[in-house]
Design an enzyme around this catalytic site. Structure first.
Site, PDB file in Angstrom:
ATOM      1  N   HIS A 168      -7.151   6.528  -3.149  1.00  0.00           N
ATOM      2  CA  HIS A 168      -8.022   5.572  -2.457  1.00  0.00           C
ATOM      3  C   HIS A 168      -7.352   4.897  -1.265  1.00  0.00           C
ATOM      4  O   HIS A 168      -8.050   4.371  -0.392  1.00  0.00           O
ATOM      5  CB  HIS A 168      -8.518   4.511  -3.448  1.00  0.00           C
ATOM      6  CG  HIS A 168      -7.516   3.442  -3.737  1.00  0.00           C
ATOM      7  ND1 HIS A 168      -6.423   3.650  -4.560  1.00  0.00           N
ATOM      8  CD2 HIS A 168      -7.420   2.157  -3.296  1.00  0.00           C
ATOM      9  CE1 HIS A 168      -5.710   2.541  -4.623  1.00  0.00           C
ATOM     10  NE2 HIS A 168      -6.281   1.618  -3.871  1.00  0.00           N
ATOM     11  N   ASP A 169      -6.027   4.884  -1.199  1.00  0.00           N
ATOM     12  CA  ASP A 169      -5.316   4.261  -0.074  1.00  0.00           C
ATOM     13  C   ASP A 169      -4.351   5.230   0.596  1.00  0.00           C
ATOM     14  O   ASP A 169      -3.390   4.798   1.246  1.00  0.00           O
ATOM     15  CB  ASP A 169      -4.552   3.015  -0.539  1.00  0.00           C
ATOM     16  CG  ASP A 169      -5.396   1.753  -0.518  1.00  0.00           C
ATOM     17  OD1 ASP A 169      -6.324   1.694   0.316  1.00  0.00           O
ATOM     18  OD2 ASP A 169      -5.144   0.847  -1.330  1.00  0.00           O
ATOM     19  N   HIS A 216       1.418   1.448  -5.860  1.00  0.00           N
ATOM     20  CA  HIS A 216       0.099   0.798  -5.951  1.00  0.00           C
ATOM     21  C   HIS A 216      -0.958   1.814  -6.399  1.00  0.00           C
ATOM     22  O   HIS A 216      -1.805   1.505  -7.250  1.00  0.00           O
ATOM     23  CB  HIS A 216      -0.286   0.215  -4.592  1.00  0.00           C
ATOM     24  CG  HIS A 216      -1.729  -0.183  -4.474  1.00  0.00           C
ATOM     25  ND1 HIS A 216      -2.304  -1.182  -5.230  1.00  0.00           N
ATOM     26  CD2 HIS A 216      -2.729   0.320  -3.692  1.00  0.00           C
ATOM     27  CE1 HIS A 216      -3.585  -1.302  -4.918  1.00  0.00           C
ATOM     28  NE2 HIS A 216      -3.886  -0.404  -3.992  1.00  0.00           N
ATOM     29  N   ASP A 226      -8.693  -1.653  -8.100  1.00  0.00           N
ATOM     30  CA  ASP A 226      -8.023  -1.846  -6.820  1.00  0.00           C
ATOM     31  C   ASP A 226      -7.505  -3.266  -6.644  1.00  0.00           C
ATOM     32  O   ASP A 226      -6.486  -3.489  -5.978  1.00  0.00           O
ATOM     33  CB  ASP A 226      -8.988  -1.488  -5.679  1.00  0.00           C
ATOM     34  CG  ASP A 226      -8.309  -1.435  -4.325  1.00  0.00           C
ATOM     35  OD1 ASP A 226      -7.084  -1.176  -4.278  1.00  0.00           O
ATOM     36  OD2 ASP A 226      -8.996  -1.635  -3.307  1.00  0.00           O
ATOM     37  N   HIS A 238       0.835  -1.201   0.000  1.00  0.00           N
ATOM     38  CA  HIS A 238       0.000   0.000   0.000  1.00  0.00           C
ATOM     39  C   HIS A 238       0.870   1.252   0.000  1.00  0.00           C
ATOM     40  O   HIS A 238       1.023   1.934   1.013  1.00  0.00           O
ATOM     41  CB  HIS A 238      -0.941  -0.005   1.209  1.00  0.00           C
ATOM     42  CG  HIS A 238      -2.018  -1.026   1.112  1.00  0.00           C
ATOM     43  ND1 HIS A 238      -2.014  -2.202   1.834  1.00  0.00           N
ATOM     44  CD2 HIS A 238      -3.155  -1.065   0.356  1.00  0.00           C
ATOM     45  CE1 HIS A 238      -3.085  -2.913   1.538  1.00  0.00           C
ATOM     46  NE2 HIS A 238      -3.804  -2.249   0.644  1.00  0.00           N
TER      47      HIS A 238
END
Length: 499
Positions: free
Chosen positions: A265-266, A229, A375, A225
């Site tokens: 998103h992360d 990524h 994802d 993460h």
């Protein structure tokens, strides 16, 4: 969605658009000088403007202009440049400020006929910062002005960007070529070619600053993460946004939301999962009441950076609030605990054939599905890339397991390196999570070449992991069962693979 459409009207519902290799998902005719396969910006005009700056001499040293410069300095040093994380007590950190560039520009701009207003000074400063930002971030002081204009697009990195819509795009190689700035470089390119900078009238310096903030808020020490990524998910999202079934209905607002959600998103992922945060009574778990803890944190962090950078400050308040809410809806959809919820809803839509993509709500739902696919698309990549991602995510799991063991906590599922091997983890993940989602996505897209390609890779990769698992089970008990793929194993595996 209605708010977005009111300010930025959608294209004619249902109208098909060209979907070639470099086709944009919405008309680009409004962009002056745009040509297919090239950058949308008019580089000769940009070069002319920067030449104007660099040949100027220091007439702005006088008292008359000093007030303008001080105002500009105040703008650069506003609260948007300082990040304060109240919950962790980290002191404020100045971001997005390049003193060397500001000083050189403002002390070498002359010719009163060329620069006469605060607005022009700000515009020149914006261009100057944009062209130098990536170099200064790496500690490289520019020696020549015009050489820097397209340096980031030269060589292999530029060649790779020209093929950013290909599914075999190697994000690891791209990250090396950009010196660890894959996310920032990719986002700048995609916002440019999709015409989002022009459509939303985004300031290039502010946009670049925001992208840098997002990239830097990923933890590089995380094996999985991290910002690479995020760049990989963003590239996949770009591919999905070009699927003909979806692209013909998308608005610029949809595209911007999709790319922003994919990139962030992360963000600020701690490298451990939600159960770990809950059982250690982490403050984030308490804050979000043990529901979508990480996803809520990613969303709120993204909103904080958007507001801090003031990227959307020039847009109506109602519009920015709508964008923030929709970003949250997209990012929250990546919670793996909600997988069945989205699968059931997608299956119902496909079985009843009641998806109406001219409707904003249905389009947004499919953007959620596209982001969920992006994802977890690693098992659908070519084997060399897929294997790297698999080993990285398992390494992150194992680190969490070691941490839990160290503090005498119950080791979470999939985090015990002695019991959970990479092949067994990947086979289960592909079978119960990836396959059901991508089979439905292929049904939605109409089994396009991209969907077929992804499913073929998924089947081959699953077969390889099964073969490796079988080899591990048949090997002697003295083997460490780490699940890592050795060179001899992979060579024999490749020899056994059927095309």
């Amino acid at each position: 969605m209605p708010v977005l459409e009111r300010f930025f009207p959608a294209a004619e519902p249902g109208r098909r658009r060209r979907t070639g290799d470099e086709a944009m998902p919405f008309p680009m005719g409004s962009l002056p000088g745009y040509q297919q396969g090239t950058l949308a910006w008019d580089l000769p005009e940009m070069i002319k403007m920067v030449k104007l700056v660099w040949k100027s001499k220091g007439e702005l040293r006088g008292a008359k202009h000093r007030g303008v410069l001080e105002s500009e300095d105040a703008l650069g040093g506003s609260a948007g440049d300082a990040r304060v994380r109240g919950q962790t007590g980290v002191v404020s950190e100045r971001r997005g400020s390049y003193p060397f560039i500001d000083f050189r520009l403002l002390n070498n701009t002359a010719l009163s006929g060329e620069v006469g207003t605060k607005k022009k000074v700000k515009r020149l400063l914006s261009f100057q910062r944009y062209f130098h930002a990536s170099r200064l971030l790496r500690g490289i002081v520019p020696q020549a002005s015009l050489y820097l204009l397209d340096e980031d697009y030269l060589g292999q990195a530029r060649h790779m960007l020209s093929k950013v819509g290909m599914w075999d795009f190697d994000i690891f190689l791209f990250d090396r070529l950009t010196n660890g700035n894959s996310l920032v470089t990719l986002l700048c390119h995609l916002f440019n070619v999709h015409g989002l900078i022009h459509h939303f009238q985004l300031d290039m310096v502010t946009l670049h600053r925001f992208f840098v903030m997002v990239q830097e808020d990923y933890h590089s020490q995380n094996p999985y993460h991290n910002a690479v990524h995020a760049a990989d998910v963003t590239q996949a999202m770009h591919c999905y946004l070009r699927e003909p079934k979806l692209a013909s209905f998308l608005t610029p607002s949809d595209i911007m939301l999709g790319l922003l959600a994919a990139a962030a998103h992360d963000v600020d992922h701690p490298g451990v999962n939600q159960p770990f945060l809950i059982k250690t009574k982490h403050h984030l778990a308490s804050l979000y009441q043990n529901v979508s803890v990480l996803e809520n944190h990613h969303w709120r962090s993204t909103i904080g950076m958007l507001r801090e950078s003031r990227l959307l400050a020039h847009l109506p308040k109602e519009l920015t609030q709508d964008i923030e809410q929709q970003l949250g809806s997209l990012i929250l959809a990546t919670d793996i605990n909600r997988q069945n919820e989205f699968l059931i809803r997608l299956k119902s839509h496909l079985d009843n054939q009641d998806l109406r993509l001219e409707d904003a709500q249905d389009r947004h739902f499919m953007l959620q599905i596209a982001l969920k696919c992006a994802d977890i698309c690693n098992p659908c990549r070519v084997w060399d890339l897929s294997k790297q991602w698999s080993e990285r995510v398992c390494e992150e799991f194992y680190r969490q397991g070691d941490l839990e063991q160290k503090f005498e906590l119950e080791i979470s599922p999939l985090c015990n390196q002695q019991k959970d091997t990479v092949p067994s983890i990947q086979i289960g993940f592909m079978t119960y999570i990836v396959e059901p989602l991508f089979e439905r996505w292929a049904q939605f897209t109409g089994n396009t070449p991209l969907s077929e390609n992804m499913l073929n890779h998924l089947r081959r990769n699953k077969a390889k992991w099964k073969s490796l698992l079988h080899k591990q089970h048949s090997s002697s008990r003295s083997n460490d069962h780490s699940g890592q793929v050795t060179g001899s194993q992979e060579q024999s595996l490749n020899e056994e693979e059927t095309p």
